[in-house]
Design a protein around this motif. Structure first.
Motif, PDB file in Angstrom:
ATOM      1  N   ALA A 278      22.004   0.917   6.006  1.00  0.00           N
ATOM      2  CA  ALA A 278      22.774   1.806   5.137  1.00  0.00           C
ATOM      3  C   ALA A 278      22.063   1.997   3.806  1.00  0.00           C
ATOM      4  CB  ALA A 278      24.169   1.228   4.899  1.00  0.00           C
ATOM      5  N   SER A 279      22.081   3.239   3.315  1.00  0.00           N
ATOM      6  CA  SER A 279      21.587   3.521   1.966  1.00  0.00           C
ATOM      7  C   SER A 279      22.213   4.816   1.493  1.00  0.00           C
ATOM      8  CB  SER A 279      20.060   3.648   1.945  1.00  0.00           C
ATOM      9  OG  SER A 279      19.639   4.855   2.555  1.00  0.00           O
ATOM     10  N   ARG A 280      22.090   5.070   0.205  1.00  0.00           N
ATOM     11  CA  ARG A 280      22.726   6.259  -0.372  1.00  0.00           C
ATOM     12  C   ARG A 280      22.210   7.539   0.277  1.00  0.00           C
ATOM     13  NH1 ARG A 280      21.080   9.276  -4.487  1.00  0.00           N
ATOM     14  NH2 ARG A 280      19.492   7.754  -5.070  1.00  0.00           N
ATOM     15  N   ARG A 281      20.894   7.621   0.505  1.00  0.00           N
ATOM     16  CA  ARG A 281      20.325   8.807   1.141  1.00  0.00           C
ATOM     17  C   ARG A 281      20.592   8.847   2.645  1.00  0.00           C
ATOM     18  NH1 ARG A 281      16.370   6.915  -2.302  1.00  0.00           N
ATOM     19  NH2 ARG A 281      15.615   8.346  -3.909  1.00  0.00           N
ATOM     20  N   ALA A 464      19.718   9.539 -19.539  1.00  0.00           N
ATOM     21  CA  ALA A 464      20.290  10.543 -18.644  1.00  0.00           C
ATOM     22  C   ALA A 464      19.268  11.141 -17.688  1.00  0.00           C
ATOM     23  CB  ALA A 464      20.929  11.662 -19.474  1.00  0.00           C
ATOM     24  N   GLY A 465      18.018  11.285 -18.137  1.00  0.00           N
ATOM     25  CA  GLY A 465      17.012  11.943 -17.315  1.00  0.00           C
ATOM     26  C   GLY A 465      16.108  10.986 -16.579  1.00  0.00           C
ATOM     27  N   LEU A 466      15.266  10.277 -17.321  1.00  0.00           N
ATOM     28  CA  LEU A 466      14.259   9.412 -16.698  1.00  0.00           C
ATOM     29  C   LEU A 466      14.893   8.353 -15.812  1.00  0.00           C
ATOM     30  CD1 LEU A 466      11.117   8.847 -16.776  1.00  0.00           C
ATOM     31  CD2 LEU A 466      11.681   7.041 -18.402  1.00  0.00           C
ATOM     32  N   ARG A 467      15.828   7.577 -16.385  1.00  0.00           N
ATOM     33  CA  ARG A 467      16.496   6.536 -15.604  1.00  0.00           C
ATOM     34  C   ARG A 467      17.714   7.088 -14.871  1.00  0.00           C
ATOM     35  NH1 ARG A 467      15.226   1.234 -17.052  1.00  0.00           N
ATOM     36  NH2 ARG A 467      16.236   0.775 -15.067  1.00  0.00           N
ATOM     37  N   GLU A 471      14.101   8.439 -11.779  1.00  0.00           N
ATOM     38  CA  GLU A 471      13.557   7.189 -11.272  1.00  0.00           C
ATOM     39  C   GLU A 471      13.871   7.013  -9.788  1.00  0.00           C
ATOM     40  OE1 GLU A 471      13.228   3.339 -13.580  1.00  0.00           O
ATOM     41  OE2 GLU A 471      14.985   2.922 -12.342  1.00  0.00           O
ATOM     42  N   SER A 472      15.137   7.149  -9.396  1.00  0.00           N
ATOM     43  CA  SER A 472      15.476   6.965  -7.982  1.00  0.00           C
ATOM     44  C   SER A 472      14.882   8.091  -7.140  1.00  0.00           C
ATOM     45  CB  SER A 472      16.990   6.899  -7.796  1.00  0.00           C
ATOM     46  OG  SER A 472      17.594   8.118  -8.184  1.00  0.00           O
ATOM     47  N   PHE A 473      14.796   9.297  -7.695  1.00  0.00           N
ATOM     48  CA  PHE A 473      14.213  10.438  -6.981  1.00  0.00           C
ATOM     49  C   PHE A 473      12.752  10.174  -6.644  1.00  0.00           C
ATOM     50  CE2 PHE A 473      11.642  14.308  -7.694  1.00  0.00           C
ATOM     51  CZ  PHE A 473      12.050  15.080  -6.631  1.00  0.00           C
ATOM     52  N   GLU A 475      11.027   7.305  -6.771  1.00  0.00           N
ATOM     53  CA  GLU A 475      10.801   6.091  -5.989  1.00  0.00           C
ATOM     54  C   GLU A 475      11.002   6.353  -4.505  1.00  0.00           C
ATOM     55  OE1 GLU A 475      13.150   2.893  -7.458  1.00  0.00           O
ATOM     56  OE2 GLU A 475      11.786   2.455  -9.120  1.00  0.00           O
ATOM     57  N   GLY A 476      12.027   7.139  -4.161  1.00  0.00           N
ATOM     58  CA  GLY A 476      12.288   7.440  -2.757  1.00  0.00           C
ATOM     59  C   GLY A 476      11.187   8.257  -2.111  1.00  0.00           C
ATOM     60  N   LEU A 477      10.412   8.966  -2.933  1.00  0.00           N
ATOM     61  CA  LEU A 477       9.334   9.800  -2.412  1.00  0.00           C
ATOM     62  C   LEU A 477       7.971   9.124  -2.493  1.00  0.00           C
ATOM     63  CD1 LEU A 477      10.371  13.260  -3.922  1.00  0.00           C
ATOM     64  CD2 LEU A 477      10.680  12.466  -1.576  1.00  0.00           C
ATOM     65  N   ALA A 478       7.688   8.456  -3.619  1.00  0.00           N
ATOM     66  CA  ALA A 478       6.318   8.003  -3.893  1.00  0.00           C
ATOM     67  C   ALA A 478       6.130   6.494  -3.836  1.00  0.00           C
ATOM     68  CB  ALA A 478       5.872   8.520  -5.267  1.00  0.00           C
ATOM     69  N   SER A 479       7.196   5.727  -3.593  1.00  0.00           N
ATOM     70  CA  SER A 479       7.061   4.266  -3.583  1.00  0.00           C
ATOM     71  C   SER A 479       7.351   3.686  -2.203  1.00  0.00           C
ATOM     72  CB  SER A 479       8.029   3.636  -4.607  1.00  0.00           C
ATOM     73  OG  SER A 479       7.636   3.962  -5.910  1.00  0.00           O
ATOM     74  N   GLY A 480       7.104   4.472  -1.177  1.00  0.00           N
ATOM     75  CA  GLY A 480       7.463   4.043   0.160  1.00  0.00           C
ATOM     76  C   GLY A 480       6.469   3.094   0.793  1.00  0.00           C
ATOM     77  N   PRO A 481       6.742   2.709   2.033  1.00  0.00           N
ATOM     78  CA  PRO A 481       5.910   1.738   2.744  1.00  0.00           C
ATOM     79  C   PRO A 481       4.729   2.426   3.425  1.00  0.00           C
ATOM     80  CG  PRO A 481       7.713   2.406   4.141  1.00  0.00           C
ATOM     81  CD  PRO A 481       7.897   3.154   2.839  1.00  0.00           C
ATOM     82  N   PRO A 482       3.828   1.656   4.033  1.00  0.00           N
ATOM     83  CA  PRO A 482       2.823   2.256   4.915  1.00  0.00           C
ATOM     84  C   PRO A 482       3.506   3.042   6.035  1.00  0.00           C
ATOM     85  CG  PRO A 482       2.364  -0.078   4.532  1.00  0.00           C
ATOM     86  CD  PRO A 482       3.707   0.193   3.949  1.00  0.00           C
ATOM     87  N   ALA A 483       2.854   4.099   6.519  1.00  0.00           N
ATOM     88  CA  ALA A 483       3.457   4.960   7.539  1.00  0.00           C
ATOM     89  C   ALA A 483       3.803   4.184   8.813  1.00  0.00           C
ATOM     90  CB  ALA A 483       2.515   6.113   7.864  1.00  0.00           C
ATOM     91  N   LEU A 484       3.066   3.108   9.083  1.00  0.00           N
ATOM     92  CA  LEU A 484       3.358   2.302  10.270  1.00  0.00           C
ATOM     93  C   LEU A 484       4.806   1.830  10.267  1.00  0.00           C
ATOM     94  CD1 LEU A 484       2.453   0.731  12.809  1.00  0.00           C
ATOM     95  CD2 LEU A 484       1.754  -1.139  11.272  1.00  0.00           C
TER      96      LEU A 484
END
Length: 646
Positions: A278-281, A464-467, A471-473, A475-484
């Motif tokens: 489960a997660s928000r997205r 209001a903006g950065l945090r 930040e969550s936007f 991180e969900g796109l650019a801080s992910g795991p290896p594609a494996l």
């Protein structure tokens, strides 16, 4: 004859950041001696209940299934910045990897040798192996310590830091000892945090009803064997800690991933639980693209540049995030996407040259004073690009938004489709427009870290903006795991080992049936239930909620305070980190004075630096974000020089 000055300093925390301060103290002492100046005699006390070098997070004994989130070529403990004093010992992780492959150290275990034998520069190493590098580097540093420097390691916790009558500090240890020291460095890293009200309620219900609740923790600290095989386990959070949990509950229990004609399948061992994710997205973080470097070589920032930031400074403007900085990065993201689309998908845009010229004109800052620049871009896209090839940035971050599902099976199939599509895009690397749009966000994040540091943007736009949303936007796109990891999760879902709750989940407790529950408003059907719930989250990084004895004491005694920020409405809000003054960073006391000779490095700077969760790492020299990547190491150098009086 004048007596040589003596300095004693205590470093609380012996993970990468604390070890960086130690390395910088040694390097600057050695550099001073080379000038012919006799340096002060220096004694360094290093305090941490965990072995020095790896500290808590990077222990070499942990499971090799826990991977780093960066490739081998990226991290380093010792700076590669020629502006800083040269290291007395140590190398980057990648240089250490190559050296160990050619001439393995006798201290390496069989597992470490096996991992090193196949590890390439672009691979993601285990955290355990990085911990071995940290330990080896620390050993090299202590062996090469300059004359007049002594180092003592205390494998215990610091419980208090109090000013002494002679202007020094008394550092109280859990062992009962007290260290009398000139200066103290707080390099605490991840510290325990009190649970929030909802988590306390879930934990209390677990105690009352005989359920199993695992609160946020460093994954290597969790007893995964306590989760029963064959039973549902509810896992909240689908970021990096989720993939750690996934690995321990599948491969860690004897299951195997098998590649068959390019498709990954999973062979269960029979010891797995049923993982309910489960997660928000409703989906995990997007996977990293296959790249030769940390950033895509084909993506260059054209709008969010140092020159643009300098124009703000020259005009005396402290930029806002939403109004000033995000529009520049948004432009870079659009250009990265559409220029890659034109290059990699011939025919997607009928007249590529005309389209790119019109897009460039529309993106040019201040080119359309009478209309919003986004409207100008939309007009260009309406003429040149069909709906199928348009970039939907919000949709990238929330791929299930706007969809509802008639059944759990329908949702699971949609998430598997998303995962496989994302892994396919990752494999395309620089030829995938979506991954290059994310690559622009990733590059821009490094520029933003420098731009917003130390009050570089207004308080209200930080809150209001950065945090508040970015930040969550990002991180969900650019801080992910290896594609494996995405391919593995898809295989587990296909095998029936993992199922998903859906977007915007709500968690509760069914007291009549003694179960945790999870539901999504977008998925029909009864609640998902389990007797075990895991919070796949790191402990909260908020100093006001800390469970660290030394931080609690410093706050209680008024030697430090959380930073207050003002919202747009003029209301003060307590931010996550300490109130500090730079440079080097020292805490602001409750009465507004600066607490001298007490220094802060790392996570507790989260109200002055953005992105402090990344450990002491550095991008390759020569890359545009090099200075940003070296931030923690430069902070460590500033602290060391201040302690030495340089």
């Amino acid at each position: 004859m004048e007596k040589t000055q003596s300095i004693r300093t205590a470093i609380i925390g012996s993970g990468p950041r604390g070890t960086s301060v130690l390395e910088r103290l040694l390097a600057n002492t050695a550099a001073l001696a080379e000038t012919g100046t006799e340096p002060a005699r220096l004694h360094i006390d290093v305090i941490d209940p965990y072995p020095a070098g790896p500290g808590h997070v990077w222990q070499p004994q942990q499971s090799r299934l826990y991977l780093m989130n960066t490739q081998s070529f990226y991290p380093t403990l010792v700076p590669q910045d020629p502006a800083l004093a040269a290291p007395i010992a140590g190398t980057t992780f990648d240089q250490w990897r190559v050296r160990q492959q050619a001439h393995p150290s006798p201290s390496l275990t069989a597992d470490e040798r096996a991992e090193l034998a196949v590890l390439e520069s672009s691979d993601f190493p285990s955290r355990a192996l990085y911990g071995r590098y940290l330990r080896c580097t620390l050993d090299e540093l202590t062996e090469q310590a300059p004359d007049g420097v002594t180092i003592e390691f205390h494998e215990t916790s610091a419980e208090s830091v109090r000013p002494a009558a002679d202007g020094m500090y008394d550092v109280g240890l859990a062992s009962g000892a007290t260290l009398h020291t000139n200066a103290v460095v707080l390099a605490l890293g991840h510290v325990p945090s009190r649970l929030n009200p909802e988590q306390r309620e879930l934990q209390g219900a677990a105690v009352q009803l005989g359920l199993r609740y695992l609160p946020p923790a460093v994954p290597a600290d969790v007893d995964w064997t306590a989760i029963p095989a064959g039973e549902p386990v509810l896992v909240r959070g689908m970021g990096l800690n989720f993939f750690d949990a996934m690995g321990q509950l599948t491969e860690g229990r004897g299951g195997k991933f098998v590649s068959n004609g390019g498709k990954l399948t999973y062979e269960p061992s029979g010891q797995e639980p049923l993982i309910i994710a489960a997660s928000r997205r409703g989906t995990p973080y997007r996977a990293k693209a296959a790249l030769a470097g940390y950033y895509p070589s084909s993506v260059t920032l054209r709008y969010l540049t140092e020159a643009a930031l300098e124009r703000f400074r020259a005009a005396g403007i402290r930029p806002g995030f939403d109004h000033d900085l995000w529009p520049l990065l948004h432009r870079d993201t659009l250009w990265a996407y559409y220029s890659t689309l034109v290059r990699s998908q011939l025919g997607a845009v009928p007249d590529a040259a005309a389209f790119l010229a019109a897009l460039e004109e529309a993106l040019h800052p201040h080119a359309h004073s009478a209309a919003r620049w986004e409207d100008s871009v939309e007009s260009v896209l309406a003429v040149h690009v069909g709906p199928r090839h348009r970039l939907d940035l919000p949709g990238l971050a929330a791929p299930l938004a706007g969809r509802s599902f008639a059944s759990r099976a329908q949702l699971d199939a949609a998430v598997v489709e998303y995962l496989l599509d994302d892994a396919r895009r990752s494999a395309l690397g620089e030829d995938d427009p979506v991954k290059m749009a994310i690559g622009a966000l990733h590059r821009g994040r490094a520029v933003l870290k420098t731009a917003v540091a130390d009050g570089g943007i207004t308080d209200e736009s930080w809150v209001a903006g950065l945090r508040g949303w970015f930040e969550s936007f990002v991180e969900g796109l650019a801080s992910g795991p290896p594609a494996l990891r995405s391919e593995q999760l898809a295989a587990l879902a296909t095998a029936g080992i993992v199922s998903f709750v859906g977007p915007d989940p709500k968690f509760g407790v069914d007291r009549r049936n003694a179960m945790f529950t999870a539901t999504s408003p977008w998925v029909d059907g009864p609640p998902m239930t389990a007797k075990t719930m895991v919070e796949a989250l790191a402990p909260g990084n908020r100093v006001s909620a800390t469970d660290s004895p030394v931080l609690e004491q410093l706050l209680a005694d008024g030697l430090a305070r959380p930073r207050l920020m003002m919202t747009a409405e003029g209301a003060p809000v307590q931010s996550t980190g300490l109130d500090v003054v730079p440079h080097p960073y020292r805490p602001v006391a409750a009465n507004g004075s600066v607490t001298g000779n007490l220094y802060v490095l790392g996570l507790q700077l989260s109200s002055s630096q953005w992105g402090t969760a990344i450990a002491a790492e550095a991008v390759q020299p020569g890359q545009p974000a090099y200075r940003s990547g070296q931030r923690t190491l430069r902070d460590a150098d500033e602290i060391a020089r201040a302690i030495l009086g340089l």
